[in-house]
Design a protein around this motif. Structure first.
Motif, PDB file in Angstrom:
ATOM      1  N   UNK A  41       0.852  -1.187   0.000  1.00  0.00           N
ATOM      2  CA  UNK A  41       0.000   0.000   0.000  1.00  0.00           C
ATOM      3  C   UNK A  41       0.889   1.239   0.000  1.00  0.00           C
ATOM      4  N   UNK A  42       0.683   2.154  -0.945  1.00  0.00           N
ATOM      5  CA  UNK A  42       1.535   3.350  -1.014  1.00  0.00           C
ATOM      6  C   UNK A  42       1.464   4.168   0.274  1.00  0.00           C
ATOM      7  N   UNK A  43       2.597   4.606   0.733  1.00  0.00           N
ATOM      8  CA  UNK A  43       2.642   5.449   1.929  1.00  0.00           C
ATOM      9  C   UNK A  43       2.225   6.867   1.565  1.00  0.00           C
ATOM     10  N   UNK A  44       1.533   7.516   2.459  1.00  0.00           N
ATOM     11  CA  UNK A  44       1.109   8.896   2.239  1.00  0.00           C
ATOM     12  C   UNK A  44       0.651   9.514   3.533  1.00  0.00           C
ATOM     13  N   UNK A  45       0.486  10.816   3.536  1.00  0.00           N
ATOM     14  CA  UNK A  45       0.037  11.470   4.753  1.00  0.00           C
ATOM     15  C   UNK A  45      -0.595  12.827   4.454  1.00  0.00           C
ATOM     16  N   UNK A  46      -1.439  13.256   5.382  1.00  0.00           N
ATOM     17  CA  UNK A  46      -1.987  14.601   5.373  1.00  0.00           C
ATOM     18  C   UNK A  46      -1.141  15.482   6.291  1.00  0.00           C
ATOM     19  N   UNK A  47      -1.136  16.760   6.016  1.00  0.00           N
ATOM     20  CA  UNK A  47      -0.505  17.689   6.944  1.00  0.00           C
ATOM     21  C   UNK A  47      -1.463  17.932   8.103  1.00  0.00           C
ATOM     22  N   UNK A  48      -0.914  18.021   9.301  1.00  0.00           N
ATOM     23  CA  UNK A  48      -1.710  18.307  10.488  1.00  0.00           C
ATOM     24  C   UNK A  48      -1.614  19.794  10.821  1.00  0.00           C
ATOM     25  N   UNK A 349      -2.211   4.672   7.060  1.00  0.00           N
ATOM     26  CA  UNK A 349      -3.544   5.019   7.553  1.00  0.00           C
ATOM     27  C   UNK A 349      -4.134   6.175   6.746  1.00  0.00           C
ATOM     28  N   UNK A 350      -3.355   7.224   6.514  1.00  0.00           N
ATOM     29  CA  UNK A 350      -3.850   8.363   5.735  1.00  0.00           C
ATOM     30  C   UNK A 350      -4.161   7.962   4.291  1.00  0.00           C
ATOM     31  N   UNK A 387     -12.345   9.419  19.472  1.00  0.00           N
ATOM     32  CA  UNK A 387     -11.842  10.781  19.304  1.00  0.00           C
ATOM     33  C   UNK A 387     -10.702  10.826  18.291  1.00  0.00           C
ATOM     34  N   UNK A 388      -9.874   9.776  18.272  1.00  0.00           N
ATOM     35  CA  UNK A 388      -8.786   9.709  17.296  1.00  0.00           C
ATOM     36  C   UNK A 388      -9.303   9.614  15.879  1.00  0.00           C
ATOM     37  N   UNK A 389     -10.373   8.850  15.709  1.00  0.00           N
ATOM     38  CA  UNK A 389     -10.959   8.720  14.371  1.00  0.00           C
ATOM     39  C   UNK A 389     -11.633  10.015  13.934  1.00  0.00           C
ATOM     40  N   UNK A 390     -12.212  10.738  14.889  1.00  0.00           N
ATOM     41  CA  UNK A 390     -12.830  12.032  14.558  1.00  0.00           C
ATOM     42  C   UNK A 390     -11.785  13.000  14.024  1.00  0.00           C
ATOM     43  N   UNK A 391     -10.612  13.018  14.653  1.00  0.00           N
ATOM     44  CA  UNK A 391      -9.538  13.915  14.237  1.00  0.00           C
ATOM     45  C   UNK A 391      -9.062  13.595  12.822  1.00  0.00           C
ATOM     46  N   UNK A 392      -9.095  12.308  12.461  1.00  0.00           N
ATOM     47  CA  UNK A 392      -8.606  11.895  11.139  1.00  0.00           C
ATOM     48  C   UNK A 392      -9.676  12.057  10.064  1.00  0.00           C
ATOM     49  N   UNK A 393     -10.911  11.624  10.365  1.00  0.00           N
ATOM     50  CA  UNK A 393     -11.934  11.551   9.314  1.00  0.00           C
ATOM     51  C   UNK A 393     -12.771  12.824   9.157  1.00  0.00           C
ATOM     52  N   UNK A 394     -13.116  13.483  10.256  1.00  0.00           N
ATOM     53  CA  UNK A 394     -14.034  14.631  10.144  1.00  0.00           C
ATOM     54  C   UNK A 394     -13.472  15.789   9.308  1.00  0.00           C
ATOM     55  N   UNK A 395     -12.160  16.071   9.338  1.00  0.00           N
ATOM     56  CA  UNK A 395     -11.667  17.114   8.429  1.00  0.00           C
ATOM     57  C   UNK A 395     -11.822  16.740   6.961  1.00  0.00           C
ATOM     58  N   UNK A 396     -11.958  15.423   6.679  1.00  0.00           N
ATOM     59  CA  UNK A 396     -12.189  14.965   5.301  1.00  0.00           C
ATOM     60  C   UNK A 396     -13.690  15.005   4.993  1.00  0.00           C
ATOM     61  N   UNK A 397     -14.500  14.498   5.935  1.00  0.00           N
ATOM     62  CA  UNK A 397     -15.941  14.419   5.690  1.00  0.00           C
ATOM     63  C   UNK A 397     -16.585  15.803   5.613  1.00  0.00           C
ATOM     64  N   UNK A 398     -16.076  16.775   6.372  1.00  0.00           N
ATOM     65  CA  UNK A 398     -16.710  18.095   6.409  1.00  0.00           C
ATOM     66  C   UNK A 398     -16.717  18.775   5.037  1.00  0.00           C
ATOM     67  N   UNK A 399     -15.564  18.961   4.376  1.00  0.00           N
ATOM     68  CA  UNK A 399     -15.614  19.561   3.032  1.00  0.00           C
ATOM     69  C   UNK A 399     -16.276  18.647   2.006  1.00  0.00           C
ATOM     70  N   UNK A 400     -16.139  17.318   2.204  1.00  0.00           N
ATOM     71  CA  UNK A 400     -16.789  16.386   1.288  1.00  0.00           C
ATOM     72  C   UNK A 400     -18.308  16.521   1.393  1.00  0.00           C
ATOM     73  N   UNK A 401     -18.817  16.709   2.609  1.00  0.00           N
ATOM     74  CA  UNK A 401     -20.256  16.908   2.802  1.00  0.00           C
ATOM     75  C   UNK A 401     -20.720  18.180   2.096  1.00  0.00           C
TER      76      UNK A 401
END
Length: 476
Positions: A41-48, A349-350, A387-401
């Motif tokens: 799986x290709x490694x990648x990451x988002x900026x925090x 993970x990202x 809470x850890x999953x919220x930090x990772x997924x919600x910044x993605x789901x919010x603009x996607x929504x």
């Protein structure tokens, strides 16, 4: 006779060959598979970025990075790292074991439960429903889901007294707690964090969430009652097989401890209730965590021993025996955490969450919202922390929504349900594996029990999200 004997040997060999492996074996296999995945799986990451008091990901910042495959050394190190990272939960479980052993040795727990059972002999299902409502309500208000582990021994004793099995005992406590956690309408650690990231008012959308709580709690309690009724009618229907309890519960004689509920027993149980009540108050008012609850159980252990007129050596002996009985259950939490360490070290993970979000982009609003729920349910395998999953997924789901014309409140609920459901299914959930280990429930037996209610939850969750989209569920 000889051919028949050979056939028996072959049958036994096949049974042993296809026997479900121990939970620790399953987790070790998962660690190895995840390590292998880091090579492909290709490694990648988002900026925090810092957003108020929390650190969240920048949804537009995903980029590929140098591959970071995990080697053999890291595989074995992940287990010790997992033990260290979850030390607060591990020691909580050990202290719970010690405290309950002292209370059990005093006779207070058994006498109290038998008194309760005798008074509700003809209303067994009402007792299960009352307990289910109590545990589900606890987890809707921020009471730590991990803390419900403390009540698993009580669930087992109740199940034994009602002539049920260990699965029912675990479900009465764990599964009902999870039904409340799935739809927690006042939980600052999951709902609060998710709404903060989505820039929604704290605990907004309360009315609809209360309705969802009632629906999911009722469905879960009715499912448990259905299973219990099936066992009462035909004990052979138990998914535990012939031995319905892994320990010596079935060999316990109800007459070996007096059912007379004495003042001393009442004081011991009152001490336990007051300790839990103090923790609930402290968790809501002062942010108590696992460390404080561990300390409270130490106080309960010592206090119960003194009330039972045990000397200091007897208190220590019973405490250590109880802790030893739950050592298997405690260490499995760290083993489950090892899987997450491998995924984090491999930097995949990202990549996984980016792939899930990319898949949802072309969908319609309703399909996209339901897709968020299922994506969170899958992603919960990799990040079982709410809470850890919220930090990772919600910044993605919010603009996607926003892009899919989905109200952000719906996106928050999709996260919450998806995050909650599979805590009762995936072996990477430390609280699940600890609860099963305490109950002596094999993971294979739990799968036979859980798949129906898991399907019910997912269907009900999908309907709930669809309704949210149709009514354009707003922030208030």
């Amino acid at each position: 006779m000889e051919p028949g004997l050979n056939e028996v040997k072959k049958t036994n060999w096949r049974k042993s060959l296809f026997k479900m492996p121990d939970a620790y074996v399953i987790l070790f296999i998962l660690v190895v598979l995840c390590a292998v995945a880091t090579y492909f799986i290709p490694a990648g990451e988002f900026k925090r970025v810092q957003h108020g008091d929390i650190t969240i990901v920048d949804p537009k910042s995903y980029h590929a990075i140098q591959q970071s495959p995990v080697g053999i050394t890291a595989i074995f190190l992940s287990f010790s790292r997992g033990m260290i990272d979850t030390a607060n939960i591990i020691f909580l479980i050990l202290f719970i074991g010690g405290a309950f052993k002292i209370m059990d040795a005093s006779g207070a727990i058994h006498s109290g439960i038998m008194t309760l059972i005798n008074k509700m002999q003809k209303r067994k299902f009402l007792l299960i429903a009352i307990l289910g409502i109590l545990f589900s309500l606890l987890c809707t208000t921020g009471f730590s889901a991990n803390a419900t582990i403390a009540f698993i021994p009580i669930g087992l004793l109740i199940a034994k007294s009602l002539k049920l099995d260990a699965i029912a005992g675990v479900a009465i406590v764990f599964l009902t707690s999870m039904s409340g956690f799935n739809t927690a309408f006042l939980n600052p650690k999951t709902l609060g964090v998710a709404q903060q990231i989505a820039e929604l008012p704290m605990f907004s959308g309360l009315t609809y969430r209360v309705v969802l709580y009632v629906v999911f709690a009722m469905a879960t309690i009715l499912y448990i009652i259905w299973y219990c009724n099936k066992i009462l009618k035909d004990p052979s229907k138990s998914y535990m097989g012939q031995r319905r309890f892994a320990g010596n519960e079935e060999q316990m004689d109800d007459g070996d401890i007096s059912h007379t509920f004495t003042l001393r027993y009442g004081l011991i149980l009152l001490l336990f209730v007051l300790g839990i009540a103090f923790y609930v108050y402290g968790s809501l008012k002062f942010g108590f965590g696992m460390e404080e609850m561990t300390a409270i159980f130490l106080v309960i252990a010592i206090g119960a021993g003194l009330l039972a007129k045990m000397n200091s050596n007897e208190i220590v002996s019973n405490f250590m025996q109880g802790a030893q009985n739950l050592l298997y259950s405690a260490l499995i939490v760290g083993a489950a955490r090892a899987v997450v360490f491998i995924l984090e070290d491999g930097k995949i993970i990202d990549t996984i969450i980016h792939a899930l979000s990319t898949t949802l982009e072309p969908l319609s609003p309703m399909a996209g919202a339901i897709g968020m729920l299922w994506a969170n349910a899958i992603f919960n395998f990799f990040v079982p922390s709410g809470s850890g999953q919220a930090v990772v997924t919600m910044p993605i789901w919010t603009p996607l929504a926003d892009l899919l014309n989905i109200n952000r409140q719906v996106a928050v609920q999709a996260f919450q349900l998806g995050d909650g459901f599979t805590n009762s299914l995936f072996p990477t959930s430390g609280i699940l594996m600890a609860s099963l280990a305490i109950g002596g429930v094999p993971f294979s037996a739990w799968l036979k029990f859980i798949w129906r209610i898991m399907l019910i939850w997912l269907v009900l969750g999908s309907i709930a999200i669809a309704i949210g989209v149709m009514i354009n569920w707003g922030p208030f």
